[in-house]
Design an enzyme around this catalytic site. Structure first.
Site, PDB file in Angstrom:
ATOM      1  N   MET A  10      19.621 100.974  37.673  1.00 40.96           N
ATOM      2  CA  MET A  10      18.994 102.247  38.025  1.00 40.96           C
ATOM      3  C   MET A  10      19.202 102.525  39.508  1.00 40.96           C
ATOM      4  O   MET A  10      18.642 101.849  40.367  1.00 40.96           O
ATOM      5  CB  MET A  10      17.502 102.211  37.697  1.00 40.96           C
ATOM      6  CG  MET A  10      17.188 101.897  36.236  1.00 40.96           C
ATOM      7  SD  MET A  10      17.826 103.137  35.087  1.00 40.96           S
ATOM      8  CE  MET A  10      16.852 104.566  35.561  1.00 40.96           C
ATOM      9  N   SER A  11      20.026 103.516  39.810  1.00 42.05           N
ATOM     10  CA  SER A  11      20.350 103.832  41.201  1.00 42.05           C
ATOM     11  C   SER A  11      19.418 104.859  41.808  1.00 42.05           C
ATOM     12  O   SER A  11      19.445 105.091  43.014  1.00 42.05           O
ATOM     13  CB  SER A  11      21.784 104.355  41.285  1.00 42.05           C
ATOM     14  OG  SER A  11      21.879 105.629  40.653  1.00 42.05           O
ATOM     15  N   GLY A  12      18.609 105.514  40.960  1.00 38.29           N
ATOM     16  CA  GLY A  12      17.798 106.619  41.452  1.00 38.29           C
ATOM     17  C   GLY A  12      18.515 107.950  41.340  1.00 38.29           C
ATOM     18  O   GLY A  12      18.027 108.971  41.821  1.00 38.29           O
ATOM     19  N   VAL A  14      20.913 110.838  38.791  1.00 35.67           N
ATOM     20  CA  VAL A  14      20.835 111.415  37.455  1.00 35.67           C
ATOM     21  C   VAL A  14      21.695 110.651  36.448  1.00 35.67           C
ATOM     22  O   VAL A  14      21.335 110.534  35.274  1.00 35.67           O
ATOM     23  CB  VAL A  14      21.214 112.917  37.482  1.00 35.67           C
ATOM     24  CG1 VAL A  14      22.686 113.116  37.835  1.00 35.67           C
ATOM     25  CG2 VAL A  14      20.887 113.581  36.149  1.00 35.67           C
ATOM     26  N   ASP A  15      22.819 110.098  36.882  1.00 36.78           N
ATOM     27  CA  ASP A  15      23.715 109.437  35.935  1.00 36.78           C
ATOM     28  C   ASP A  15      23.082 108.181  35.340  1.00 36.78           C
ATOM     29  O   ASP A  15      23.086 107.994  34.113  1.00 36.78           O
ATOM     30  CB  ASP A  15      25.043 109.101  36.614  1.00 36.78           C
ATOM     31  CG  ASP A  15      25.846 110.341  36.974  1.00 36.78           C
ATOM     32  OD1 ASP A  15      25.712 111.351  36.260  1.00 36.78           O
ATOM     33  OD2 ASP A  15      26.598 110.301  37.964  1.00 36.78           O
ATOM     34  N   SER A  16      22.553 107.312  36.170  1.00 32.66           N
ATOM     35  CA  SER A  16      21.914 106.103  35.636  1.00 32.66           C
ATOM     36  C   SER A  16      20.659 106.458  34.842  1.00 32.66           C
ATOM     37  O   SER A  16      20.322 105.782  33.866  1.00 32.66           O
ATOM     38  CB  SER A  16      21.582 105.124  36.761  1.00 32.66           C
ATOM     39  OG  SER A  16      20.661 105.670  37.677  1.00 32.66           O
ATOM     40  N   MET A  35      18.851  97.876  42.448  1.00 30.36           N
ATOM     41  CA  MET A  35      19.514  96.979  43.395  1.00 30.36           C
ATOM     42  C   MET A  35      19.429  97.538  44.807  1.00 30.36           C
ATOM     43  O   MET A  35      19.791  98.693  45.041  1.00 30.36           O
ATOM     44  CB  MET A  35      21.005  96.844  43.034  1.00 30.36           C
ATOM     45  CG  MET A  35      21.298  96.164  41.742  1.00 30.36           C
ATOM     46  SD  MET A  35      23.070  96.298  41.315  1.00 30.36           S
ATOM     47  CE  MET A  35      23.024  97.694  40.188  1.00 30.36           C
ATOM     48  N   CYS A  99      32.464  96.607  45.815  1.00 31.73           N
ATOM     49  CA  CYS A  99      31.056  96.605  45.418  1.00 31.73           C
ATOM     50  C   CYS A  99      30.927  96.418  43.918  1.00 31.73           C
ATOM     51  O   CYS A  99      30.076  95.652  43.449  1.00 31.73           O
ATOM     52  CB  CYS A  99      30.379  97.901  45.853  1.00 31.73           C
ATOM     53  SG  CYS A  99      28.627  97.989  45.423  1.00 31.73           S
ATOM     54  N   GLY A 123      25.662 103.960  35.048  1.00 25.48           N
ATOM     55  CA  GLY A 123      25.954 105.379  34.886  1.00 25.48           C
ATOM     56  C   GLY A 123      27.380 105.746  35.249  1.00 25.48           C
ATOM     57  O   GLY A 123      27.661 106.923  35.508  1.00 25.48           O
ATOM     58  N   CYS A 196      28.525 104.209  50.460  1.00 25.63           N
ATOM     59  CA  CYS A 196      27.087 104.079  50.203  1.00 25.63           C
ATOM     60  C   CYS A 196      26.296 103.630  51.413  1.00 25.63           C
ATOM     61  O   CYS A 196      25.197 104.131  51.657  1.00 25.63           O
ATOM     62  CB  CYS A 196      26.857 103.126  49.039  1.00 25.63           C
ATOM     63  SG  CYS A 196      27.606 101.496  49.249  1.00 25.63           S
TER      64      CYS A 196
END
Length: 378
Positions: A10-12, A14-16, A35, A99, A123, A196
């Site tokens: 979960m990246s925060g 919309v895709d994840s 993460m 990464c 995602g 990132c």
């Protein structure tokens, strides 16, 4: 609560969020994991806390547990130190590729297994399929404009066997619509762009914290000095922005582009014209190749390739050397092929794998440019 079989990164974003939503709606037992890959450097530009809050909110909305892991030390050692070393050497690395290999499909996968899960999901826009021999293939996404197989080319059979890409068959517009219909807090959140750990801040200012400025001459390919640069490692082939070259006597009023870098002599070479012959190449050689299937399709074959993300795949001929490196000849000249970036090979929608570009036959690589002391200033 039953142990989650799949842990969603979960990246925060919309895709994840939608990746988790689709898996949950399919009945898959899931949990989320956020993460942290970059320690806050005190600049105020790190968005990790905002992303963390959004990830928590989405998992709350979906009714799934969320875990947290700090991979910032692993990211520093596995990604960022390499990033700095490559820039210091005058090359242009791709930290997203590293990464994925070093953090998301290594340390994240290990963390998921420690939590009792069998699979991870992200995602990313890509697909996984089986070939006729039973090997797993990495395929382009249905949404070609969002396809991220380029960044995933370092994955192998073990990682693909443990990975799910729930968005691989979706269009980005449909992802947004599904997020909105499910009232996910990230439905309208802007996609993150750029590297990132740099975020929205100025790239040169950030890099200058780690690689001190070393000013030098900006010269034309024939050796005429027309300006000064703050450090050759701040620039990449084909770049136009940031050169600060005004009108130069004897030259047209046209944009200048980076066509070569001589790190040893600290010279940045520029030319006019977006397709200057000085930045064109037809042949390249790579470092050791990674094959998604574990082996090349042949020692000598035709396929298509990308030398950068969001590039149309280009027809080429590939020779695999005994030491695992590649010699590649394109059917047509290529613009600004950059050492340090990734060459990724495709057979139709199938990503065969990729390697770091070592050298090309661009004019300023295949022969030494004039030494500055031998040429008068313009």
């Amino acid at each position: 609560m039953a142990t989650a079989r799949t842990i969603v990164g979960m990246s925060g974003g919309v895709d994840s969020s939608v990746a988790a939503l689709r898996l949950r709606e399919s009945g898959e037992p899931i949990a989320g994991l956020f993460m942290q890959n970059w320690a806050d450097d005190g600049s105020g530009d790190c968005r990790a806390e905002d992303d963390r809050r959004d990830a928590v909110a989405v998992c709350g909305r979906l009714g799934i547990p969320i875990h947290f892991r700090d991979f910032s030390s692993e990211y520093w050692a596995g990604v960022f130190e390499h990033f700095l070393a490559e820039y210091a050497a005058g090359r242009t690395p791709n930290p997203d590729v590293l990464c994925n290999r070093e953090v998301k499909f290594k340390h994240f996968l290990d963390a998921a297994r420690d939590l009792g899960a069998q699979f991870i999901a992200t995602g990313h826009y890509a697909r996984i399929a089986l070939d006729d021999a039973g090997r797993l293939q990495l395929l382009r996404a249905a949404d070609r404009g969002k396809d991220q197989s380029y960044f995933l080319h370092q994955l192998g059979q073990a990682q693909l066997a443990a990975t799910r890409f729930p968005l691989g068959d979706m269009l980005k517009s449909d992802v947004r619509a599904l997020a909105a219909s499910a009232a996910l807090p990230t439905a309208a959140k802007k996609d993150s762009t750029g590297i990132c750990f740099i975020g929205e801040r100025d790239f040169r200012e950030f890099l200058g914290r780690y690689l001190p400025a070393r000013p030098g001459a900006i010269r034309t390919p024939d050796g005429r000095e027309i300006g000064q640069h703050p450090g050759v490692f701040y620039f990449t082939l084909g770049q136009r922005e940031g050169l600060n070259i005004g009108g130069v006597r004897g030259f047209a009023q046209a944009p200048w582009y980076v066509v070569g870098k001589d790190v040893q002599r600290n010279v940045l070479y520029v030319d006019q014209g977006i397709d200057s012959p000085w930045m064109m190449s037809t042949v390249l050689d790579t470092e050791a190749m990674h094959w998604v299937s574990g082996a090349p399709p042949a020692a000598d074959f035709e396929c298509t390739a990308q030398t950068r993300y969001r590039q149309e795949a280009q027809a080429c001929h590939v020779q695999v050397r005994d030491n695992g490196t590649l010699h590649v000849r394109f059917h047509a000249p290529q613009r600004a092929v950059t050492p340090g970036q990734s060459l990724v090979l495709y057979d139709g929608d199938v990503c065969l794998g990729g390697a770091v570009i070592a050298t090309t036959d661009a004019p300023l690589e295949s022969r030494a440019p004039p030494h500055p002391k031998d040429v008068p200033a313009a």
